[in-house]
Design a protein around this motif. Structure first.
Motif, PDB file in Angstrom:
ATOM      1  N   TRP A  99       0.824  -1.204   0.000  1.00 49.57           N
ATOM      2  CA  TRP A  99       0.000   0.000   0.000  1.00 49.57           C
ATOM      3  C   TRP A  99       0.861   1.258   0.000  1.00 49.57           C
ATOM      4  O   TRP A  99       0.465   2.290  -0.521  1.00 49.57           O
TER       5      TRP A  99
ATOM      6  N   ILE B 266       0.837   5.279  -2.640  1.00 48.61           N
ATOM      7  CA  ILE B 266       0.445   6.529  -1.979  1.00 48.61           C
ATOM      8  C   ILE B 266       1.300   7.640  -2.567  1.00 48.61           C
ATOM      9  O   ILE B 266       2.478   7.786  -2.219  1.00 48.61           O
TER      10      ILE B 266
ATOM     11  N   HIS C  42     -12.629  14.223  -4.748  1.00 43.79           N
ATOM     12  CA  HIS C  42     -11.742  13.838  -5.842  1.00 43.79           C
ATOM     13  C   HIS C  42     -12.462  14.118  -7.164  1.00 43.79           C
ATOM     14  O   HIS C  42     -13.576  13.656  -7.384  1.00 43.79           O
TER      15      HIS C  42
ATOM     16  N   ARG D 170     -13.219  12.976   0.582  1.00 44.48           N
ATOM     17  CA  ARG D 170     -12.106  12.667   1.460  1.00 44.48           C
ATOM     18  C   ARG D 170     -11.873  13.841   2.406  1.00 44.48           C
ATOM     19  O   ARG D 170     -12.582  14.843   2.342  1.00 44.48           O
TER      20      ARG D 170
ATOM     21  N   LYS E   2      -6.840   5.818   7.032  1.00 45.18           N
ATOM     22  CA  LYS E   2      -6.178   5.534   5.762  1.00 45.18           C
ATOM     23  C   LYS E   2      -5.733   6.828   5.103  1.00 45.18           C
ATOM     24  O   LYS E   2      -6.513   7.761   4.943  1.00 45.18           O
TER      25      LYS E   2
ATOM     26  N   TYR F 210      -4.367   8.620   1.645  1.00 47.03           N
ATOM     27  CA  TYR F 210      -4.399   8.401   0.201  1.00 47.03           C
ATOM     28  C   TYR F 210      -3.184   8.981  -0.510  1.00 47.03           C
ATOM     29  O   TYR F 210      -2.601   8.353  -1.390  1.00 47.03           O
ATOM     30  N   GLU F 211      -2.825  10.191  -0.148  1.00 51.16           N
ATOM     31  CA  GLU F 211      -1.683  10.827  -0.804  1.00 51.16           C
ATOM     32  C   GLU F 211      -1.282  12.084  -0.050  1.00 51.16           C
ATOM     33  O   GLU F 211      -2.003  12.562   0.831  1.00 51.16           O
TER      34      GLU F 211
ATOM     35  N   THR G 191      -6.688  12.074   3.446  1.00 44.62           N
ATOM     36  CA  THR G 191      -7.068  10.851   4.145  1.00 44.62           C
ATOM     37  C   THR G 191      -8.531  10.516   3.881  1.00 44.62           C
ATOM     38  O   THR G 191      -9.268  11.315   3.288  1.00 44.62           O
ATOM     39  N   GLU G 192      -8.944   9.344   4.366  1.00 38.77           N
ATOM     40  CA  GLU G 192     -10.362   9.023   4.297  1.00 38.77           C
ATOM     41  C   GLU G 192     -11.142  10.006   5.168  1.00 38.77           C
ATOM     42  O   GLU G 192     -10.609  10.566   6.130  1.00 38.77           O
TER      43      GLU G 192
ATOM     44  N   SER H 166      -6.440   0.653  -3.500  1.00 33.38           N
ATOM     45  CA  SER H 166      -5.969   1.657  -2.556  1.00 33.38           C
ATOM     46  C   SER H 166      -6.505   3.049  -2.860  1.00 33.38           C
ATOM     47  O   SER H 166      -6.882   3.789  -1.955  1.00 33.38           O
ATOM     48  N   GLN H 167      -6.575   3.394  -4.151  1.00 28.36           N
ATOM     49  CA  GLN H 167      -6.879   4.778  -4.525  1.00 28.36           C
ATOM     50  C   GLN H 167      -8.289   5.011  -5.058  1.00 28.36           C
ATOM     51  O   GLN H 167      -8.798   6.126  -4.957  1.00 28.36           O
TER      52      GLN H 167
ATOM     53  N   THR I  68      -5.628  -4.405   3.045  1.00 30.44           N
ATOM     54  CA  THR I  68      -5.802  -3.985   1.660  1.00 30.44           C
ATOM     55  C   THR I  68      -5.560  -5.141   0.697  1.00 30.44           C
ATOM     56  O   THR I  68      -6.237  -5.269  -0.324  1.00 30.44           O
TER      57      THR I  68
END
Length: 467
Positions: free
Chosen positions: A8, A12, A42, A49, A85, A87-88, A100-101, A319-320, A385
């Protein structure tokens, strides 16, 4: 085929430039000393998010920058259903951004102070998730150091929504038997040995015990008008179960609390030992649908990949590009299989789950194949994941819409093709393979031999996994 491991962490992104190009930044959700948290959508997936925005002008000292880097590093390294979680990450000239989430259910603290009685059964349900986080973190030598109800968020407003642990700014990854000496934490929850600046991961057990005490009774075990008074009481007093709030509380709950809020860290129980305590048998077990469970596990049995780009793309999409609702479809089964509640699935846990839920026998050799295919990062266990990647319905997961979005994200320069340099930019930050490796990754998919992968080659490669 050269052994290719991916986790994972590899999917990221760490980006520079304008976050607004990828996200629509919306209303503010919270504010802190260094910045704010805002809702963000997004632009391609339309998934909501959260984005933590930290102003560079507020991060003035090396210590403050280290806290930020530490939080990002630890969040990138963990994969657990009860840990937030990420994300980036982004940065531009003025700010750092952590995407994040989105957890919309509020803090655990809010539900405690609302005045509603939280039953022992519900408390056990919440607390089992908290302890599972600690087993996972402590197995990886990560000490959180600031466990408190404000740092656990509910995913939704549902009464028994999943909890997520947040705020790893003061967390630390340490060596086995290393003694920590920096006094950090929040006064009500701080362990006595932290006050003395001589402690290890058992400080998290004390803090978790204080959270459980607060959950059950509605007030902390040690109080005071100032931080100094609270910490003096932590050092001088023993945990008490006297008062009307404790009249109808079970002896099992008090026994667990006594073993966690124990002033001697050497005899204080571990997270694993706490999870095995009889009181946690009060946890609510969500019944699994036998037919649905069998379908999910058959997806696990049939999971396979043939090219390195397939393997990487499956991890990337899950993951994304999956929604939290999709990820949580597998949550109850994952928890049911995870007998030791450590946040990962061992070979034995997978084997026992298949025997129980699909009634297959003689599958030792099949388990080895499943582990080799699903354990993408080569850790020897199946992470959350990885489990989702292998068990989600592949027809739905690999929809043309998702494949087009993934392709666009790979196609960094917008040329309509994916090059080896673009793959290296996406997947190569954590894994240092040479250029030949990335060329081979392209060549496995490049049917017309032009040295790049177009959308048709990419889609054909991924959709072959449905066969």
């Amino acid at each position: 085929m050269e052994n290719f491991s991916i986790s994972w962490q590899d999917v990221i992104p760490e980006s520079t430039g304008q976050i607004n190009e990828k996200y629509e930044i919306k209303e503010q959700l919270g504010e802190g000393a260094y910045g704010s948290v805002r809702k963000a959508t997004h632009r391609l997936t339309r998934e909501d998010r959260a984005v933590k925005i930290l102003s560079k002008k507020n991060l003035k000292t090396p210590e403050e920058l280290k806290i930020l880097e530490n939080e990002v590093s630890i969040l990138r390294s963990v994969d657990h259903p009860n840990i937030l979680k990420v994300y980036e990450t982004y940065q531009d000239k003025f700010s750092y951004f952590i995407v994040t989430e989105l957890c919309s259910g509020g803090e655990l603290f809010d539900r405690i102070i609302q005045g509603r009685t939280i039953s022992e059964r519900d408390s056990a349900h919440y607390f089992k998730q908290i302890l599972s986080c600690l087993v996972y973190l402590h197995d990886r030598h990560i000490v959180h150091r600031d466990l408190k109800p404000e740092n656990f968020l509910f995913c939704t407003q549902e009464p028994l929504s999943n909890l997520k642990l947040i705020d790893f700014g003061t967390s630390i990854q340490c060596q086995t038997a290393e003694i920590l000496t920096k006094k950090v934490g929040t006064s009500y929850y701080i362990a006595p040995e932290v006050i003395d600046c001589h402690y290890n991961e058992k400080c998290d057990i004390w803090s978790a015990g204080v959270i459980l005490y607060l959950l059950i009774s509605g007030f902390p075990p040690f109080n005071g008008k100032t931080d100094a008074e609270i910490m003096a009481n932590i050092k001088a007093k023993k945990v008490s179960f006297i008062g009307k709030e404790w009249k109808n509380i079970s002896n099992e709950a008090k026994d667990l609390l006594g073993k966690m809020i124990n002033p001697d860290p050497l005899s204080r129980i571990s997270a694993k030992e706490a999870l095995e305590h009889p009181w946690l048998q009060n946890d609510i077990q969500t019944p699994l649908d036998p037919g649905e469970t069998a379908l999910i596990l058959n997806n696990l049995r049939s999971f396979h990949w043939e090219t390195k780009l397939q393997k990487a793309t499956m991890s990337f999409i899950v993951s994304q590009l999956t929604t939290r609702a999709e990820r949580e479809e597998m949550l109850e089964l994952f928890k049911s299989l995870d007998k030791d509640n450590n946040g990962t699935l061992s070979r034995q846990e997978i084997l026992e789950g298949l025997i129980v839920f699909t009634r297959v026998t003689g599958i030792d050799s099949e388990i080895d194949r499943i582990m080799s295919q699903v354990d993408c990062d080569g850790s020897g266990e199946i992470d959350y994941t990885e489990f989702i990647t292998a068990t989600l319905n592949r027809t739905r997961l690999l929809s043309r819409e998702r494949l087009e979005i993934a392709f666009k994200l790979y196609d960094i320069d917008g040329s309509g093709t994916i090059t080896k340099d673009e793959l290296k930019a996406i997947f190569g930050k954590q894994r240092h393979y040479d250029d030949v490796f990335w060329e081979e990754m392209i060549n496995e998919v490049d049917k017309n031999g032009d040295g790049v992968v177009d959308i048709h080659e990419f889609s054909e490669m991924m959709l072959s996994l449905n066969n």
